[in-house]
Enzyme design. Structure first.
Site, PDB file in Angstrom:
ATOM      1  N   GLY A  18     -19.074  49.410   3.808  1.00 41.29           N
ATOM      2  CA  GLY A  18     -19.029  50.920   5.317  1.00 41.29           C
ATOM      3  C   GLY A  18     -18.612  51.865   4.721  1.00 41.29           C
ATOM      4  O   GLY A  18     -18.578  52.346   6.424  1.00 41.29           O
ATOM      5  N   MET A  96     -28.238  45.499   3.004  1.00 41.21           N
ATOM      6  CA  MET A  96     -28.448  44.957   1.875  1.00 41.21           C
ATOM      7  C   MET A  96     -29.396  43.484   2.625  1.00 41.21           C
ATOM      8  O   MET A  96     -29.972  42.831   1.073  1.00 41.21           O
ATOM      9  CB  MET A  96     -27.647  44.093   0.798  1.00 41.21           C
ATOM     10  CG  MET A  96     -26.775  45.755   0.018  1.00 41.21           C
ATOM     11  SD  MET A  96     -27.694  46.484  -0.077  1.00 41.21           S
ATOM     12  CE  MET A  96     -28.267  45.768  -2.287  1.00 41.21           C
ATOM     13  N   HIS A 115     -30.233  56.237  -0.060  1.00 41.91           N
ATOM     14  CA  HIS A 115     -29.956  55.537  -1.313  1.00 41.91           C
ATOM     15  C   HIS A 115     -29.085  56.539  -2.467  1.00 41.91           C
ATOM     16  O   HIS A 115     -29.824  57.622  -1.961  1.00 41.91           O
ATOM     17  CB  HIS A 115     -31.929  55.625  -1.680  1.00 41.91           C
ATOM     18  CG  HIS A 115     -31.843  54.570  -2.859  1.00 41.91           C
ATOM     19  ND1 HIS A 115     -31.976  53.415  -3.048  1.00 41.91           N
ATOM     20  CD2 HIS A 115     -32.182  55.236  -3.881  1.00 41.91           C
ATOM     21  CE1 HIS A 115     -32.454  53.327  -4.184  1.00 41.91           C
ATOM     22  NE2 HIS A 115     -31.996  53.901  -4.991  1.00 41.91           N
ATOM     23  N   ASP A 151     -37.499  51.441  -0.358  1.00 37.64           N
ATOM     24  CA  ASP A 151     -36.471  53.339  -1.209  1.00 37.64           C
ATOM     25  C   ASP A 151     -37.711  54.009  -1.253  1.00 37.64           C
ATOM     26  O   ASP A 151     -37.653  54.503  -1.799  1.00 37.64           O
ATOM     27  CB  ASP A 151     -36.074  52.907  -2.651  1.00 37.64           C
ATOM     28  CG  ASP A 151     -34.528  52.023  -1.857  1.00 37.64           C
ATOM     29  OD1 ASP A 151     -34.540  52.198  -1.192  1.00 37.64           O
ATOM     30  OD2 ASP A 151     -34.216  50.865  -3.349  1.00 37.64           O
TER      31      ASP A 151
HETATM   32  C1  GRF Z   1     -24.004  53.493  -1.100  1.00 37.33           C
HETATM   33  O1  GRF Z   1     -24.149  53.827  -2.190  1.00 37.33           O
HETATM   34  C2  GRF Z   1     -25.428  53.331  -0.622  1.00 37.33           C
HETATM   35  O2  GRF Z   1     -26.347  54.414  -0.682  1.00 37.33           O
HETATM   36  C3  GRF Z   1     -26.349  52.485  -1.005  1.00 37.33           C
HETATM   37  O3  GRF Z   1     -25.270  51.012  -1.109  1.00 37.33           O
HETATM   38  C4  GRF Z   1     -23.840  51.965  -0.555  1.00 37.33           C
HETATM   39  C5  GRF Z   1     -22.803  51.249  -0.202  1.00 37.33           C
HETATM   40  O4  GRF Z   1     -22.081  52.236   0.259  1.00 37.33           O
HETATM   41  N1  GRF Z   1     -27.584  51.973  -0.379  1.00 37.33           N
HETATM   42  P1  GRF Z   1     -21.309  51.795   1.747  1.00 37.33           P
HETATM   43  O5  GRF Z   1     -21.200  50.677   1.999  1.00 37.33           O
HETATM   44  O6  GRF Z   1     -22.044  52.834   2.468  1.00 37.33           O
HETATM   45  O7  GRF Z   1     -19.538  52.279   0.801  1.00 37.33           O
END
Ligand code: GRF
Length: 220
Positions: A18, A96, A115, A151
């Site tokens: 997060g 995810m 992304h 994506d």
């Molecule tokens: C990030 O690198 C984002 O681009 C990708 O997953 C990662 C998530 O990181 N979709 P976080 O949970 O925001 O720290």
């Protein structure tokens, strides 16, 4: 008066750490930021980001995908929560789960994602490994509206970082992540202000291009 404008009610969807959620929530604390984070939803009860969100006074909700029989049932619960909070915009931040075309279409041009690559290069998982394997000298990140195909979707903002010869996927990911935290709040701002409009499948920015371009330092 800009300060009087109604803030767009925004939900952030996470599955893990997060850190992008933190960047968005941090920006949204500013009185003149055009989006308000009204709900953080995680599909994983153990997502570390939930603790931070709670500790920082954000409303949180777990909708465990494993507790739902199908993707559609999970999304029904999601939609109900979003409706209940009168959510107008969704920001995916390390979320995810793949979404059904029905859900994606329902939120067309109202749901954004970040992304960690310069799309359309290196979609999907193991992005940084893909970039290193391809030998690119520049990597980066992209904020885009979500479309059915993973994506893909109209590009709202991108930032580039150098790839160093000494990079591993870990060091590259850390450099890209710093850039993510800069562009995601700007991209959400543009969307919330209605300054990023889709013309076909391309974005036209009506205001705020200068803020984006100020991120590209000539010394890099
Ligand atoms: C990030 O690198 C984002 O681009 C990708 O997953 C990662 C998530 O990181 N979709 P976080 O949970 O925001 O720290």
């Amino acid at each position: 008066m800009r300060g009087m404008r109604t803030k767009k009610r925004t939900a952030i969807l996470i599955s893990g750490r997060g850190s992008n959620m933190q960047a968005l929530a941090g920006a949204a604390r500013a009185a003149d930021y055009p989006a308000k984070i009204v709900l953080v939803i995680s599909n994983r009860p153990d997502a570390a980001g939930l603790q931070w969100a709670k500790a920082n006074g954000l409303a949180t909700l777990v909708i465990d995908h494993k507790a739902h029989a199908s993707r559609a049932a999970f999304e029904d619960a999601l939609q109900q929560a979003l409706d209940g909070a009168n959510v107008e915009l969704i920001a995916l931040a390390g979320f995810m789960r793949l979404m059904t075309p029905a859900f994606v279409e329902r939120w067309r041009n109202r749901m954004i994602n970040i992304h960690p690559s310069l799309l359309p290069s290196f979609r999907g998982l193991h992005t940084h490994e893909q970039a290193l394997a391809a030998g690119v000298r520049i990597a980066g990140c992209t904020v885009h509206f979500v479309r059915t195909e993973t994506d893909t979707g109209p590009i709202i903002a991108q930032a580039a970082v150098p790839v160093l010869s000494s990079d591993t996927a870990t060091t590259l990911a850390a450099r890209v992540l710093e850039a993510e935290h800069k562009i995601y709040p700007i991209a959400l701002k543009l969307v919330a202000l209605g300054c990023a409009s889709c013309e076909g499948e391309k974005i036209v920015i009506s205001e705020g291009d200068t803020e984006m371009s100020s991120l590209f330092s000539p010394s890099m």
